[in-house]
Design a protein around this motif. Structure first.
Motif, mmCIF file in Angstrom:
data_model
loop_
_atom_site.group_PDB
_atom_site.id
_atom_site.type_symbol
_atom_site.label_atom_id
_atom_site.label_comp_id
_atom_site.label_asym_id
_atom_site.label_seq_id
_atom_site.Cartn_x
_atom_site.Cartn_y
_atom_site.Cartn_z
ATOM 1 N N MET A 7 0.748 -1.181 0.065
ATOM 2 C CA MET A 7 -0.032 0.148 -0.081
ATOM 3 C C MET A 7 0.851 1.224 0.043
ATOM 4 S SD MET A 7 -3.390 -0.353 2.261
ATOM 5 C CE MET A 7 -3.948 -2.082 2.633
ATOM 6 N N GLU A 8 0.366 2.369 -0.445
ATOM 7 C CA GLU A 8 1.085 3.610 -0.682
ATOM 8 C C GLU A 8 0.495 4.546 0.449
ATOM 9 O OE1 GLU A 8 2.869 4.956 -3.649
ATOM 10 O OE2 GLU A 8 3.051 3.044 -4.643
ATOM 11 N N THR A 9 1.125 5.480 1.146
ATOM 12 C CA THR A 9 0.757 6.344 1.942
ATOM 13 C C THR A 9 0.474 7.893 1.167
ATOM 14 O OG1 THR A 9 2.008 5.345 3.686
ATOM 15 C CG2 THR A 9 1.065 7.770 3.881
ATOM 16 N N ILE A 10 -0.643 8.352 1.202
ATOM 17 C CA ILE A 10 -1.092 9.361 0.416
ATOM 18 C C ILE A 10 -1.405 10.789 1.498
ATOM 19 C CG2 ILE A 10 -1.739 8.425 -1.445
ATOM 20 C CD1 ILE A 10 -4.662 8.837 -1.091
ATOM 21 N N GLN A 11 -1.393 12.060 1.130
ATOM 22 C CA GLN A 11 -2.147 12.762 2.083
ATOM 23 C C GLN A 11 -3.357 13.494 1.531
ATOM 24 O OE1 GLN A 11 0.648 15.968 2.402
ATOM 25 N NE2 GLN A 11 -0.511 16.850 4.351
ATOM 26 N N VAL A 12 -4.462 13.492 1.963
ATOM 27 C CA VAL A 12 -5.885 13.922 1.464
ATOM 28 C C VAL A 12 -6.074 15.186 2.415
ATOM 29 C CG1 VAL A 12 -8.097 13.428 1.229
ATOM 30 C CG2 VAL A 12 -6.098 11.696 0.585
ATOM 31 N N VAL A 13 -6.665 16.127 1.719
ATOM 32 C CA VAL A 13 -7.175 17.335 2.490
ATOM 33 C C VAL A 13 -8.759 17.214 2.607
ATOM 34 C CG1 VAL A 13 -7.234 19.807 2.772
ATOM 35 C CG2 VAL A 13 -5.291 18.717 1.742
ATOM 36 N N LEU A 14 -9.313 17.202 3.845
ATOM 37 C CA LEU A 14 -10.623 17.144 4.118
ATOM 38 C C LEU A 14 -10.984 18.560 5.024
ATOM 39 C CD1 LEU A 14 -11.038 13.260 5.189
ATOM 40 C CD2 LEU A 14 -11.481 14.366 2.892
ATOM 41 N N ASP A 15 -12.262 18.730 4.682
ATOM 42 C CA ASP A 15 -12.756 19.725 5.637
ATOM 43 C C ASP A 15 -13.176 19.116 7.116
ATOM 44 O OD1 ASP A 15 -15.640 19.334 5.747
ATOM 45 O OD2 ASP A 15 -15.399 19.693 3.945
ATOM 46 N N SER A 16 -13.095 19.934 8.111
ATOM 47 C CA SER A 16 -13.409 19.480 9.308
ATOM 48 C C SER A 16 -14.504 18.628 9.652
ATOM 49 C CB SER A 16 -13.030 20.547 10.496
ATOM 50 O OG SER A 16 -13.903 21.670 10.248
ATOM 51 N N LYS A 17 -15.629 19.296 8.967
ATOM 52 C CA LYS A 17 -16.840 18.649 9.308
ATOM 53 C C LYS A 17 -16.879 17.266 8.648
ATOM 54 C CE LYS A 17 -21.760 19.493 8.551
ATOM 55 N NZ LYS A 17 -22.837 20.426 7.923
ATOM 56 N N LEU A 18 -16.354 17.003 7.290
ATOM 57 C CA LEU A 18 -16.162 15.788 6.668
ATOM 58 C C LEU A 18 -15.357 15.028 7.515
ATOM 59 C CD1 LEU A 18 -16.893 13.792 4.402
ATOM 60 C CD2 LEU A 18 -14.938 15.031 3.071
ATOM 61 N N LEU A 19 -14.398 15.114 8.034
ATOM 62 C CA LEU A 19 -13.118 14.321 8.837
ATOM 63 C C LEU A 19 -14.113 13.844 10.112
ATOM 64 C CD1 LEU A 19 -10.453 13.228 9.231
ATOM 65 C CD2 LEU A 19 -10.095 15.441 10.528
ATOM 66 N N ARG A 20 -14.679 14.780 10.824
ATOM 67 C CA ARG A 20 -15.507 14.431 11.916
ATOM 68 C C ARG A 20 -16.541 13.199 11.652
ATOM 69 N NH1 ARG A 20 -15.512 19.737 13.111
ATOM 70 N NH2 ARG A 20 -17.699 19.900 12.698
ATOM 71 N N ALA A 21 -17.392 13.528 10.466
ATOM 72 C CA ALA A 21 -18.168 12.548 9.938
ATOM 73 C C ALA A 21 -17.570 11.162 9.767
ATOM 74 C CB ALA A 21 -19.077 13.075 8.801
ATOM 75 N N ALA A 22 -16.415 11.278 8.877
ATOM 76 C CA ALA A 22 -15.675 10.080 8.742
ATOM 77 C C ALA A 22 -15.370 9.279 9.876
ATOM 78 C CB ALA A 22 -14.515 10.345 7.801
ATOM 79 N N ASP A 23 -14.738 10.010 10.887
ATOM 80 C CA ASP A 23 -14.371 9.299 12.091
ATOM 81 C C ASP A 23 -15.545 8.752 12.740
ATOM 82 O OD1 ASP A 23 -11.552 10.337 11.631
ATOM 83 O OD2 ASP A 23 -11.730 11.887 12.850
ATOM 84 N N ARG A 24 -16.572 9.432 12.970
ATOM 85 C CA ARG A 24 -17.832 8.914 13.414
ATOM 86 C C ARG A 24 -17.900 7.461 12.730
ATOM 87 N NH1 ARG A 24 -19.425 14.259 13.731
ATOM 88 N NH2 ARG A 24 -20.871 14.073 11.808
#
Length: 77
Positions: A1-18
């Motif tokens: 697997m490769e490691t990448i960097q993705v920029v997400l807005d904070s609301k989307l990041l919180r929803a993804a974490d939930r």
């Protein structure tokens, strides 16, 4: 697997974490799964578009279509 960097807005990041917590996945696994599903849906959409284009290019008369009507009916018991 490769490691990448993705920029997400904070609301989307919180929803993804939930969602990741609910599904008992880590964030990377959730994003991989979501991306796989999205790419699969895009592929299906493209196949449907190609099929639709093919059917539209080959017009059928009412007579040709009516021959198949009996096939679309459930048999009587």
């Amino acid at each position: 697997m490769e490691t990448i960097q993705v920029v997400l807005d904070s609301k989307l990041l919180r929803a993804a974490d939930r969602a990741a917590r609910r599904m008992k996945l880590n964030r990377s696994a959730l994003i991989r799964s979501a991306l796989h599903e999205h790419l699969r849906r895009l592929e299906v959409r493209e196949m449907e578009k190609r099929d639709r284009k093919g059917y539209l290019a080959t017009s059928q008369s009412a007579d040709e279509l009516s021959r198949w009507e009996s096939e679309a009916v459930w048999p009587e018991e």
